[in-house]
Design a protein around this motif. Structure first.
Motif, PDB file in Angstrom:
ATOM      1  N   PHE B  39      86.736  70.918  19.769  1.00 33.03           N
ATOM      2  CA  PHE B  39      85.346  70.343  20.042  1.00 33.03           C
ATOM      3  C   PHE B  39      85.017  70.493  21.560  1.00 33.03           C
ATOM      4  O   PHE B  39      83.921  70.428  21.678  1.00 33.03           O
ATOM      5  CB  PHE B  39      85.571  68.879  19.589  1.00 33.03           C
ATOM      6  CG  PHE B  39      84.525  68.355  18.738  1.00 33.03           C
ATOM      7  CD1 PHE B  39      84.771  68.407  17.388  1.00 33.03           C
ATOM      8  CD2 PHE B  39      83.249  67.867  19.355  1.00 33.03           C
ATOM      9  CE1 PHE B  39      83.642  67.920  16.704  1.00 33.03           C
ATOM     10  CE2 PHE B  39      82.242  67.450  18.426  1.00 33.03           C
ATOM     11  CZ  PHE B  39      82.486  67.468  17.065  1.00 33.03           C
ATOM     12  N   PHE B  85      97.281  70.319  25.663  1.00 36.77           N
ATOM     13  CA  PHE B  85      96.803  69.413  24.716  1.00 36.77           C
ATOM     14  C   PHE B  85      97.067  69.734  23.333  1.00 36.77           C
ATOM     15  O   PHE B  85      97.740  69.223  22.478  1.00 36.77           O
ATOM     16  CB  PHE B  85      95.505  68.967  25.115  1.00 36.77           C
ATOM     17  CG  PHE B  85      95.232  68.295  26.311  1.00 36.77           C
ATOM     18  CD1 PHE B  85      94.520  68.993  27.521  1.00 36.77           C
ATOM     19  CD2 PHE B  85      95.404  67.090  26.637  1.00 36.77           C
ATOM     20  CE1 PHE B  85      94.283  68.308  28.567  1.00 36.77           C
ATOM     21  CE2 PHE B  85      95.139  66.342  27.718  1.00 36.77           C
ATOM     22  CZ  PHE B  85      94.768  67.020  29.032  1.00 36.77           C
ATOM     23  N   MET B  94      93.624  67.173  11.628  1.00 34.84           N
ATOM     24  CA  MET B  94      92.912  65.840  12.032  1.00 34.84           C
ATOM     25  C   MET B  94      93.338  65.304  13.401  1.00 34.84           C
ATOM     26  O   MET B  94      92.494  65.261  14.353  1.00 34.84           O
ATOM     27  CB  MET B  94      93.174  64.344  11.030  1.00 34.84           C
ATOM     28  CG  MET B  94      91.895  64.519  10.138  1.00 34.84           C
ATOM     29  SD  MET B  94      90.457  64.139  11.038  1.00 34.84           S
ATOM     30  CE  MET B  94      89.366  64.826  10.356  1.00 34.84           C
ATOM     31  N   VAL B  97      91.608  67.939  15.624  1.00 34.56           N
ATOM     32  CA  VAL B  97      89.969  67.423  15.923  1.00 34.56           C
ATOM     33  C   VAL B  97      89.755  66.458  16.849  1.00 34.56           C
ATOM     34  O   VAL B  97      89.144  66.400  17.742  1.00 34.56           O
ATOM     35  CB  VAL B  97      89.391  67.084  14.464  1.00 34.56           C
ATOM     36  CG1 VAL B  97      88.021  66.546  14.690  1.00 34.56           C
ATOM     37  CG2 VAL B  97      89.337  68.592  13.888  1.00 34.56           C
ATOM     38  N   MET B  98      90.706  65.192  16.609  1.00 32.17           N
ATOM     39  CA  MET B  98      90.556  64.038  17.460  1.00 32.17           C
ATOM     40  C   MET B  98      90.898  64.357  18.752  1.00 32.17           C
ATOM     41  O   MET B  98      90.169  63.636  19.788  1.00 32.17           O
ATOM     42  CB  MET B  98      91.491  62.984  16.972  1.00 32.17           C
ATOM     43  CG  MET B  98      91.189  62.475  15.510  1.00 32.17           C
ATOM     44  SD  MET B  98      89.549  61.596  15.626  1.00 32.17           S
ATOM     45  CE  MET B  98      89.382  60.932  13.954  1.00 32.17           C
ATOM     46  N   VAL B  99      92.065  64.902  19.042  1.00 28.32           N
ATOM     47  CA  VAL B  99      92.314  65.233  20.635  1.00 28.32           C
ATOM     48  C   VAL B  99      90.867  66.140  21.217  1.00 28.32           C
ATOM     49  O   VAL B  99      90.769  65.764  22.145  1.00 28.32           O
ATOM     50  CB  VAL B  99      93.466  66.049  20.390  1.00 28.32           C
ATOM     51  CG1 VAL B  99      93.764  66.640  22.059  1.00 28.32           C
ATOM     52  CG2 VAL B  99      94.713  65.235  19.983  1.00 28.32           C
ATOM     53  N   ILE B 101      88.069  66.060  20.393  1.00 30.89           N
ATOM     54  CA  ILE B 101      86.739  65.088  20.585  1.00 30.89           C
ATOM     55  C   ILE B 101      86.973  64.549  21.907  1.00 30.89           C
ATOM     56  O   ILE B 101      86.060  64.225  22.765  1.00 30.89           O
ATOM     57  CB  ILE B 101      86.479  64.306  19.424  1.00 30.89           C
ATOM     58  CG1 ILE B 101      86.138  65.144  18.233  1.00 30.89           C
ATOM     59  CG2 ILE B 101      85.545  63.244  19.746  1.00 30.89           C
ATOM     60  CD1 ILE B 101      85.808  64.479  16.881  1.00 30.89           C
ATOM     61  N   GLY B 102      88.186  64.014  21.966  1.00 30.53           N
ATOM     62  CA  GLY B 102      88.397  62.825  23.108  1.00 30.53           C
ATOM     63  C   GLY B 102      88.410  63.686  24.507  1.00 30.53           C
ATOM     64  O   GLY B 102      87.825  63.412  25.333  1.00 30.53           O
ATOM     65  N   LEU B 103      89.182  65.102  24.331  1.00 25.21           N
ATOM     66  CA  LEU B 103      88.886  65.718  25.372  1.00 25.21           C
ATOM     67  C   LEU B 103      87.460  66.343  25.818  1.00 25.21           C
ATOM     68  O   LEU B 103      87.126  66.099  26.944  1.00 25.21           O
ATOM     69  CB  LEU B 103      89.573  67.198  25.046  1.00 25.21           C
ATOM     70  CG  LEU B 103      91.105  67.281  25.493  1.00 25.21           C
ATOM     71  CD1 LEU B 103      91.566  68.619  25.118  1.00 25.21           C
ATOM     72  CD2 LEU B 103      91.188  67.152  27.158  1.00 25.21           C
ATOM     73  N   ILE B 105      84.654  64.493  25.242  1.00 17.61           N
ATOM     74  CA  ILE B 105      84.028  63.227  25.999  1.00 17.61           C
ATOM     75  C   ILE B 105      84.720  62.883  27.294  1.00 17.61           C
ATOM     76  O   ILE B 105      83.775  62.723  28.070  1.00 17.61           O
ATOM     77  CB  ILE B 105      84.543  61.769  24.948  1.00 17.61           C
ATOM     78  CG1 ILE B 105      83.848  62.187  23.685  1.00 17.61           C
ATOM     79  CG2 ILE B 105      83.871  60.736  25.445  1.00 17.61           C
ATOM     80  CD1 ILE B 105      84.383  60.951  22.811  1.00 17.61           C
ATOM     81  N   ALA B 106      85.835  63.095  27.533  1.00 15.54           N
ATOM     82  CA  ALA B 106      86.279  62.881  28.686  1.00 15.54           C
ATOM     83  C   ALA B 106      85.910  63.756  29.791  1.00 15.54           C
ATOM     84  O   ALA B 106      85.371  63.463  30.933  1.00 15.54           O
ATOM     85  CB  ALA B 106      87.882  62.746  28.771  1.00 15.54           C
ATOM     86  N   GLN B 108      83.099  65.412  29.588  1.00 14.84           N
ATOM     87  CA  GLN B 108      81.760  65.284  29.706  1.00 14.84           C
ATOM     88  C   GLN B 108      81.552  64.165  30.751  1.00 14.84           C
ATOM     89  O   GLN B 108      80.893  64.275  31.660  1.00 14.84           O
ATOM     90  CB  GLN B 108      81.098  64.811  28.716  1.00 14.84           C
ATOM     91  CG  GLN B 108      80.535  66.052  27.602  1.00 14.84           C
ATOM     92  CD  GLN B 108      79.881  65.493  26.249  1.00 14.84           C
ATOM     93  OE1 GLN B 108      79.246  64.397  26.522  1.00 14.84           O
ATOM     94  NE2 GLN B 108      79.753  66.175  25.402  1.00 14.84           N
ATOM     95  N   GLU B 109      82.169  63.104  30.622  1.00 18.49           N
ATOM     96  CA  GLU B 109      82.044  61.920  31.632  1.00 18.49           C
ATOM     97  C   GLU B 109      82.497  62.436  33.121  1.00 18.49           C
ATOM     98  O   GLU B 109      81.852  61.771  33.775  1.00 18.49           O
ATOM     99  CB  GLU B 109      82.837  60.843  30.949  1.00 18.49           C
ATOM    100  CG  GLU B 109      82.165  60.150  29.654  1.00 18.49           C
ATOM    101  CD  GLU B 109      80.791  59.507  30.044  1.00 18.49           C
ATOM    102  OE1 GLU B 109      80.716  58.816  30.794  1.00 18.49           O
ATOM    103  OE2 GLU B 109      79.841  60.208  29.202  1.00 18.49           O
TER     104      GLU B 109
END
Lengths: 327, 286, 255
Positions: B39, B85, B94, B97-99, B101-103, B105-106, B108-109
């Protein structure tokens, strides 16, 4: 006093404190934060029941949006009283859940997540970009009225909303807990464990997955309706993909094994993001990092921590003893 | 519809397709070989853009050099990301995917904090335009198409002709067998991530001068990349090309007739239809 | 009339034909063995019968009712239950919970009852629990109801799989390699168990590679090779059948 009784006592204590907060605090910020915490607890708990069957829905914020917009429009355009619009918003979310669920629930794993994600995005895009005279476009709907008074209690200030959401949260917790304890919960668990076996044992897995999905989306819709009439405005931005991820994070960081998980998840992540927010607008970093950390190191979430800790303690203590052959 | 509009649609379609194909190829490559839905791939695209912006746009470095450096840097970043990671959650869908997505977001911020939220514009690289069939075609957009085609060709040659390329295809088909044959899974993973990151960065660097650069630009791109790889079939590289063409042209056509927001809607609708009726995608296998 | 009639079942997977026009009858009260080389399509046949796969063509009738292409839960409802080749249990649930899930089919409980824990629900649950205890005693495993399924040893897990399949009160039981990888003691126990299941009135079809099990238990045997049934008959007939020997060994050899 055994563990069960201790847990109940702690629960009662927490409940009393929570009940009395508006009486003792005049700081509206705290009351508002607690209201939002409870709002998210309902969302996280309702997502959890969907996750119980083994799949993650990334459309949950969109279902809250359906409830929010639906209830607002019922009240503002059709002149329905809030107390009728509120349950109807839940019904609306259920209808959407059935429409979306029928085709989607056949899919598993990543495919289910992608389809729910796509549906969620479509809903939000439509709410923000089409039929602007109805949905209000990008800015959304404003001036959503408060719920009508129940008897002497008028919805002015934060306190009535606080008790309203508290009641809703308690009902949600009760329903979810009851599902878990009952045969329904057992069957959902079995479908998540090994669906082929459950299917071969006579369990109509499509029906149960739809049940879980519908129940979850109903509570999301209800929560959305509350949100709309509490904040008095709704916009597509408040229900974005980021928010769906946020709800997933709440669920997952706390752990999905029991009803306590999402509650702990919301509590801890909100506390963390409050601390971070003191430094600047960095809350979403908290959610992102928490997802990474949990899935890399603690997939059962915070609920799994005690077990992990005792495992670590066991390992450490066995290091002291010389290795011997196990019998 | 006159011929000039038609030509614009075709040109825009090709340009968008080029970008989308480059990004989607990286995503599908990484998934096909390593079973990771990266992601954070959108952020690789974003970094590529920003690196080219800072080097070429702000510091006057030669555009092609900046592009190359961006590709290498982001490729290396992708390798590091995998090592730290993704390796822990390899083959677990799963959590992976979650890791990711978390990456995403992190990153991006952090980028928003580091780069600031404003839109950045780059000076044009290829000046001039051609007049054809009553319409103006900018060299900038043509360059994107040509560069995209060159990179695609390079990737094709790599995958089919080189040893590492064949190793990658072996791991894609059966990682255990490949491992037993002496292929290093970790090395293959690193190469895949590098290529994926480099291609995404190239896409970002190429598109930067045409549009603009901002920290969240990875988000819409990753959504489109997902739509593409589902359309074409997850793990299939020809599928990524086909899917990229479909989405690029759909967007180009619908922007003219229906407005920009419709194209995303149509994209998601196509995703849903494919997932419901042909989850393997138009060309995919599983 | 045979209990289970399988007529011209054909199953393709893309370009691969796994079953090619298979005809088979299963008679009430018998133990039928299904044997054949690896990859012959035996488990595929079970999967088609139990509804996991839909056949391309052909029909299956159970006790006069057509069941072709029905979903697995409907097949279970009609009275057919099965075990799986690889140990298939609800690993992270207790033995009791595994049995409770299986008992759901015949419990007659509606969702409402389950959710509200009505008196009917409580009464039914109590009945089910005593039934579970009976079944576990029958298979000899009543002592560990609260142990997680994954914590049992392999041999016991196979027996649990059998017990779970019995909770749906089947009339026909399909066993996929029940003796697989069992040591001689466990093997004997499983053999006796299958006999007792049969004596209680359940018709049994079993896939097996262990010839001592097949020849020791079965009234009749069907042989499948490359998706085609190449022989069917009593154990003696099968033993003497040239085609069968060819399929397995490739040359004449005394069993």
């Amino acid at each position: 006093m055994n563990r069960g009784m201790l847990a109940k006592l702690i629960g009662l204590l927490v409940l009393t404190v929570v009940f009395c907060v508006p009486v003792f605090t005049t700081d509206l910020y705290y009351v508002h934060t607690l209201i939002m915490v409870m709002y998210y607890i309902i969302l996280a708990l309702s997502l959890r029941v969907i996750m119980r069957i083994g799949d993650v829905s990334f459309a949950h914020a969109a279902f809250a949006a359906i409830g929010a917009y639906g209830s607002a429009l019922f009240v503002m355009k059709v002149n329905m009283p809030f107390w009728a619009a509120f349950p109807l918003a839940g019904v609306l979310a259920v209808l959407m859940a059935i429409i979306i669920g029928f085709p989607s629930l056949r899919l598993r794993g990543a495919y289910f997540f992608l389809v729910t994600f796509a549906f969620g995005q479509i809903i939000v895009i439509v709410l923000g970009g089409y039929w602007e005279n109805v949905f209000g476009g990008f800015t959304g709907l404003v001036g959503i009225p408060a719920p009508e008074a129940i008897g002497p209690w008028q919805f002015i200030g934060k306190t009535p909303y606080y008790y309203f959401i508290l009641a809703l949260t308690l009902i949600t917790i009760l329903v979810m807990w009851r599902i878990d304890r009952s045969r329904i919960g057992l069957i959902l668990k079995s479908i998540a464990e090994r669906d082929v076996l459950a299917h071969s044992l006579g369990i109509n897995i499509m029906r149960y997955r739809m049940l879980a999905f519908v129940v979850g989306c109903f509570f999301a819709g209800i929560a959305g309706s509350f949100y709309a009439h509490y904040v008095h405005m709704v916009s597509p931005e408040g229900f974005s993909f980021m928010h769906s991820i946020q709800i997933v994070a709440f669920c997952v960081v706390g752990g999905t094994a029991s009803v306590a998980g999402p509650i702990i998840g919301v509590g801890s992540l909100t506390a963390l993001s409050e601390i971070v927010r003191a430094q600047g607008p960095y809350e979403f970093i908290v959610y992102g990092i928490s997802l990474v950390v949990v899935f890399m190191f603690l997939p059962e979430g915070l609920l799994g921590l005690p077990k992990r800790m005792s495992g670590v303690v066991e390992k450490l203590s066995s290091l002291k003893r010389p290795t011997r052959l196990s019998v | 519809m006159d011929s000039s509009t038609a030509l614009q649609i075709v040109l825009n379609g090709l340009m968008l397709s080029s970008i989308y194909i480059l990004v989607a190829l990286g995503l599908t490559l990484v998934f096909g070989v390593m079973h990771i839905l990266n992601f954070a791939h959108g952020e690789m695209y974003m970094f590529g853009s920003f690196i080219v912006f800072y080097m070429y746009g702000e510091s006057g470095v030669n555009y092609f050099l900046a592009l190359l450096i961006a590709m290498v840097l982001v490729g290396l970043l992708a390798i590091v990301m995998e090592r730290i990671f993704y390796r822990r959650v390899r083959d677990k869908l799963m959590p992976g995917v979650m890791v990711a997505i978390g990456l995403s977001i992190a990153i991006q911020e952090f980028s928003r904090i580091g780069f600031g939220t404003g839109d950045r514009f780059m000076p044009t690289v290829f000046h001039g335009s051609i007049k054809l069939l009553g319409t103006t075609l900018t060299m900038e957009r043509l360059a994107v198409i040509i560069a995209g085609a060159i990179l695609l060709l390079a990737l094709y040659l790599f995958v089919t002709r080189t040893r590492m390329g064949k190793a990658m295809r072996a791991v894609e088909q059966d990682s255990t067998a490949a491992f037993l044959q002496g292929i290093s899974l970790n090395k293959t993973a690193a190469v895949c991530m590098f290529i994926g990151g480099a291609l995404a960065a190239a896409a970002g660097g190429l598109l930067g001068p045409v549009f603009y650069v901002y920290p969240y630009m990875g988000s819409p791109m990753i959504l489109k990349a997902f739509i593409i790889i589902i359309l074409g079939g997850i793990g299939s590289m020809p599928g990524a090309v086909l899917g990229g063409l479909v989405l690029g042209f759909t967007e180009s056509i619908s922007t003219v007739f229906l407005g920009a927001k419709a194209s995303l809607l149509i994209g998601f609708a196509m995703l849903i239809i494919i997932l419901l009726f042909r989850p393997k995608g138009l060309l995919g296998y599983e | 009339m045979p209990l289970l009639e399988i007529r011209k079942i054909t199953k393709d997977f893309g370009g691969l034909r796994a079953l090619d026009g298979v005809d088979l009858d299963v008679h009430q009260g018998e133990i039928l063995g299904v044997i054949g080389p690896n990859g012959a399509g035996k488990t595929t046949l079970f999967n088609v019968i139990s509804g996991i796969y839909k056949p391309q063509s052909g029909s299956i009738t159970f006790d006069g009712e057509p069941i072709t292409g029905l979903k697995p839960h409907k097949i279970a409802e009609s009275g057919i239950s099965r075990t799986f080749q690889a140990t298939t249990l609800f690993d992270n649930m207790t033995l009791k919970e595994n049995m409770l899930v299986g008992s759901n089919l015949r419990s007659g409980l509606r969702l409402w009852d389950m959710f509200l824990n009505t008196p009917k629900a409580r009464k039914t649950e109590a009945e089910l629990r005593s039934q579970i205890t009976d079944t576990l005693r029958f298979v000899g495993m009543n002592d560990f109801q609260d142990k997680n399924a994954c914590d049992f040893s392999y041999g016991y897990q196979r027996t649990i799989g059998l017990a779970v399949a019995l909770t749906t009160k089947p009339r026909l039981l399909l066993l996929d390699e029940p003796a697989c990888a069992l040591n001689p003691d466990r093997l004997l126990e499983v053999l006796n168990l299958i006999r007792r299941i049969h004596e209680s009135g359940i018709t049994v079809v079993l896939i097996e590679h262990n010839m001592r099990v097949i020849f020791g238990l079965c009234h009749r045997i069907a042989v499948i090779s490359y998706g085609v049934k190449i022989a069917e008959g009593t154990p003696q007939e099968i033993r003497d059948n040239e085609d069968v020997v060819q399929a397995y060994l490739g040359k004449r050899s005394a069993p």
